[in-house]
Structures are given as structure tokens and as C-alpha cells.
Design a protein around this motif. Structure first.
Motif, PDB file in Angstrom:
ATOM      1  N   LEU A  29     -44.712  22.154 -27.351  1.00  0.00           N
ATOM      2  CA  LEU A  29     -45.686  21.674 -26.344  1.00  0.00           C
ATOM      3  C   LEU A  29     -46.989  22.632 -26.627  1.00  0.00           C
ATOM      4  O   LEU A  29     -47.817  22.453 -26.641  1.00  0.00           O
ATOM      5  N   ARG A  30     -46.333  23.942 -26.909  1.00  0.00           N
ATOM      6  CA  ARG A  30     -47.666  25.101 -27.041  1.00  0.00           C
ATOM      7  C   ARG A  30     -48.449  24.531 -28.356  1.00  0.00           C
ATOM      8  O   ARG A  30     -49.654  24.776 -28.390  1.00  0.00           O
ATOM      9  N   THR A  31     -47.868  24.130 -29.473  1.00  0.00           N
ATOM     10  CA  THR A  31     -48.513  23.905 -30.592  1.00  0.00           C
ATOM     11  C   THR A  31     -49.408  22.606 -30.154  1.00  0.00           C
ATOM     12  O   THR A  31     -50.836  22.629 -30.428  1.00  0.00           O
ATOM     13  N   VAL A  32     -49.122  21.576 -29.423  1.00  0.00           N
ATOM     14  CA  VAL A  32     -49.744  20.391 -29.066  1.00  0.00           C
ATOM     15  C   VAL A  32     -50.879  20.889 -28.269  1.00  0.00           C
ATOM     16  O   VAL A  32     -52.024  20.540 -28.468  1.00  0.00           O
ATOM     17  N   LYS A  33     -50.692  21.612 -27.333  1.00  0.00           N
ATOM     18  CA  LYS A  33     -51.724  22.035 -26.343  1.00  0.00           C
ATOM     19  C   LYS A  33     -52.991  22.673 -27.218  1.00  0.00           C
ATOM     20  O   LYS A  33     -54.210  22.784 -26.893  1.00  0.00           O
TER      21      LYS A  33
END
Length: 65
Positions: A29-33
Motif C-alpha cells: 500500500l505504501r508503494t502505491v500511495k
């Protein structure tokens, strides 16, 4: 490559959540954000907020490609 994968997903569903995108492309999720924030800064996507919008009031609009 991650940017293109995100754009392809958004072309099909502008109301998809970042969490759902992360699952679909098998990234955190951090990468996508982070990628989506970078894409907004580049003008590739535009985040549209509004209470009348569905799915956590998040919607992504037109992108340049």
C-alpha cells in the motif's frame, strides 16, 4: 512500470481504492500511495474528492498518456 499498471487499472475503474490497486499489482500500500502521489505531482492523474463520490469519496480523473 508501476505507473503504467496503475494507469491501466484507473482506466477501467476510477473509483478503485489504493488498497485494491496494491493487491491487484502485488505491491505494498505504501508503494502505491507513493507512486500515485508522484503521478499527481507529474500531472498524470488528478485526485477528485467529494462527498457525493462513492468509495471513501476518492475518485481519480483524466490522466495524460
Amino acid at each position: 512500470m508501476e505507473e503504467q499498471a496503475i494507469i491501466n487499472i484507473l482506466k477501467n475503474d476510477t473509483t478503485i481504492t489504493q488498497e485494491e490497486i496494491a493487491r491487484e499489482i502485488n505491491k505494498s500500500l505504501r508503494t502505491v500511495k507513493t507512486r500515485m502521489m508522484e503521478m499527481q505531482e507529474k500531472g498524470l492523474i488528478e485526485r477528485k474528492n467529494g462527498k457525493s463520490e462513492k468509495r471513501s469519496s476518492r475518485n481519480y480523473k483524466k490522466w495524460k498518456n
